[in-house]
Design a protein around this motif. Structure first.
Motif, short mmCIF file in Angstrom:
data_model
loop_
_atom_site.label_atom_id
_atom_site.label_comp_id
_atom_site.label_asym_id
_atom_site.label_seq_id
_atom_site.Cartn_x
_atom_site.Cartn_y
_atom_site.Cartn_z
N UNK A 136 -10.67 8.94 6.49
CA UNK A 136 -10.57 9.57 5.15
C UNK A 136 -9.13 9.51 4.65
N UNK A 137 -8.16 9.70 5.54
CA UNK A 137 -6.75 9.65 5.12
C UNK A 137 -6.32 8.23 4.77
N UNK A 138 -6.83 7.24 5.50
CA UNK A 138 -6.52 5.85 5.15
C UNK A 138 -7.12 5.50 3.79
N UNK A 139 -8.34 5.97 3.54
CA UNK A 139 -8.97 5.73 2.24
C UNK A 139 -8.16 6.39 1.12
N UNK A 140 -7.66 7.58 1.38
CA UNK A 140 -6.86 8.27 0.36
C UNK A 140 -5.58 7.50 0.07
N UNK B 270 -5.11 4.31 0.46
CA UNK B 270 -5.46 3.08 -0.27
C UNK B 270 -5.72 3.38 -1.74
N UNK B 271 -6.37 4.50 -2.01
CA UNK B 271 -6.64 4.86 -3.41
C UNK B 271 -5.35 5.15 -4.16
N UNK B 272 -4.42 5.81 -3.50
CA UNK B 272 -3.14 6.15 -4.15
C UNK B 272 -2.18 4.97 -4.17
N UNK B 273 -2.35 4.04 -3.25
CA UNK B 273 -1.47 2.88 -3.19
C UNK B 273 -0.14 3.15 -2.53
N UNK B 274 -0.04 4.25 -1.75
CA UNK B 274 1.21 4.59 -1.06
C UNK B 274 0.87 5.15 0.32
N UNK B 275 1.85 5.08 1.22
CA UNK B 275 1.69 5.71 2.54
C UNK B 275 2.08 7.18 2.42
N UNK B 276 1.24 8.04 2.96
CA UNK B 276 1.51 9.48 2.92
C UNK B 276 2.11 10.00 4.22
N UNK B 277 1.87 9.28 5.32
CA UNK B 277 2.32 9.73 6.64
C UNK B 277 3.20 8.67 7.30
N UNK B 278 4.20 9.13 8.05
CA UNK B 278 4.96 8.26 8.93
C UNK B 278 4.25 8.29 10.27
N UNK B 279 3.33 7.38 10.49
CA UNK B 279 2.42 7.48 11.63
C UNK B 279 3.08 7.26 12.98
#
Length: 304
Positions: free
Chosen positions: A35-39, A41-50
């Motif tokens: 779900x977080x990867x899909x989010x 991709x939808x936003x077009x940015x990385x949200x987490x420093x994995x």
């Protein structure tokens, strides 16, 4: 993008771990990660420093987190307000309170409010301040009376009064002969602390007075209830620090002595939802002002 995506994201950001967030949300970790990867991709940015441990947000993630929290709070407020409209035929005001508030002006406030609103159902539920904040946000209570200061943009708080603290002593305690005590006089005394849990609570306020003076509290016992603390004081187990209004509970086996330091106080705070513009909340504030005889007794304390 749906609200559940925002709730999942804020859970991961708050826990700083996909594993702990999945446990909190009671879902499996692989679907949460997906779900977080899909989010992203939808936003077009990385949200987490994995690659970071613990998990950290990227600058875009921090920006998104701030606004996601605001959206979720607004959604919760909308849910609560809509439910209130659905209950319009059954007017009620539910009050949460900490036990020590009953020894001050809270009974007068409730009695005065009930007298002015005989057709309004008024309910009271004992809960600590932290529980009150959650209950306010979830719509389970309308007003809370607690003793902890906190910052939450969804909640407005009004300091009703700053209560001086008293030292509760047994009748045969060596300090009983003194009319006033200094904090240094009691620093080494065995301390009966309450409430034991949950924390943070009034107990942490008491411990902070010791830490502020580079002293260590000699906690001999932690108990859940004020009445239990006073019972142990009467038995000579130790002393306890209690709000001034508690002396209205007249016990023949407990003495109360004031502290010389004016700064050692505990606030009684009324809390309610910042979005709540109902006449009931406004009117209970008016009752409080009438009981304390001046609007200056109530100091607005907005979140910073």
């Amino acid at each position: 993008m749906e609200l559940r995506h925002l709730r999942y994201f804020t859970a991961v950001a708050g826990e700083r771990s996909f594993t702990r967030a999945a446990e909190k949300l009671r879902i499996a970790q692989p679907p949460l990660s997906r779900q977080m990867r899909d989010l992203e991709e939808e936003l077009g940015v990385a949200l987490f420093e994995r690659g970071s441990r613990p998990l950290r947000l990227t600058p875009a993630g921090r920006f998104f987190h701030e606004h996601a929290l605001q959206i979720l709070e607004r959604a919760d407020e909308l849910r609560i307000t809509t439910r209130r409209f659905g209950e319009a035929g059954r007017r009620q005001l539910i009050i949460g309170f900490v036990g020590s508030a009953l020894y001050g002006g809270l009974p007068d406030v409730v009695r005065g409010f009930r007298a002015a609103h005989s057709r309004l159902e008024v309910g009271l539920i004992e809960m600590n301040t932290v529980e009150q904040i959650a209950a306010l946000k979830e719509g389970r209570i309308d007003v809370g009376f607690g003793r902890l200061r906190f910052d939450d943009p969804a909640i407005r708080r009004e300091v009703i009064v700053e209560e001086s603290l008293l030292v509760a002593l047994s009748p045969d305690h060596p300090l009983r002969e003194r009319e006033t005590l200094r904090f240094v006089d009691i620093a080494a005394e065995p301390l009966v602390l309450y409430p034991r849990s949950p924390r943070p609570s009034y107990a942490d306020q008491i411990l902070s007075f010791f830490r502020d003076r580079s002293m260590e509290a000699q906690v001999v016992q932690e108990v859940r209830e004020l009445q239990t603390a006073l019972g142990l004081v009467a038995a000579g187990v130790g002393i306890s620090l209690v709000p001034q209004s508690v002396q209205h509970l007249r016990r023949h086996d407990v003495l109360y002595r004031p502290l010389a330091e004016d700064s050692i106080t505990s606030p009684l705070i009324m809390s309610f939802r910042a979005s709540d513009t109902s006449p009931e909340v406004r009117e209970i504030l008016e009752v409080i002002r009438a009981i304390y005889n001046t609007s200056r007794s109530i100091v607005s304390s907005p979140a910073n």
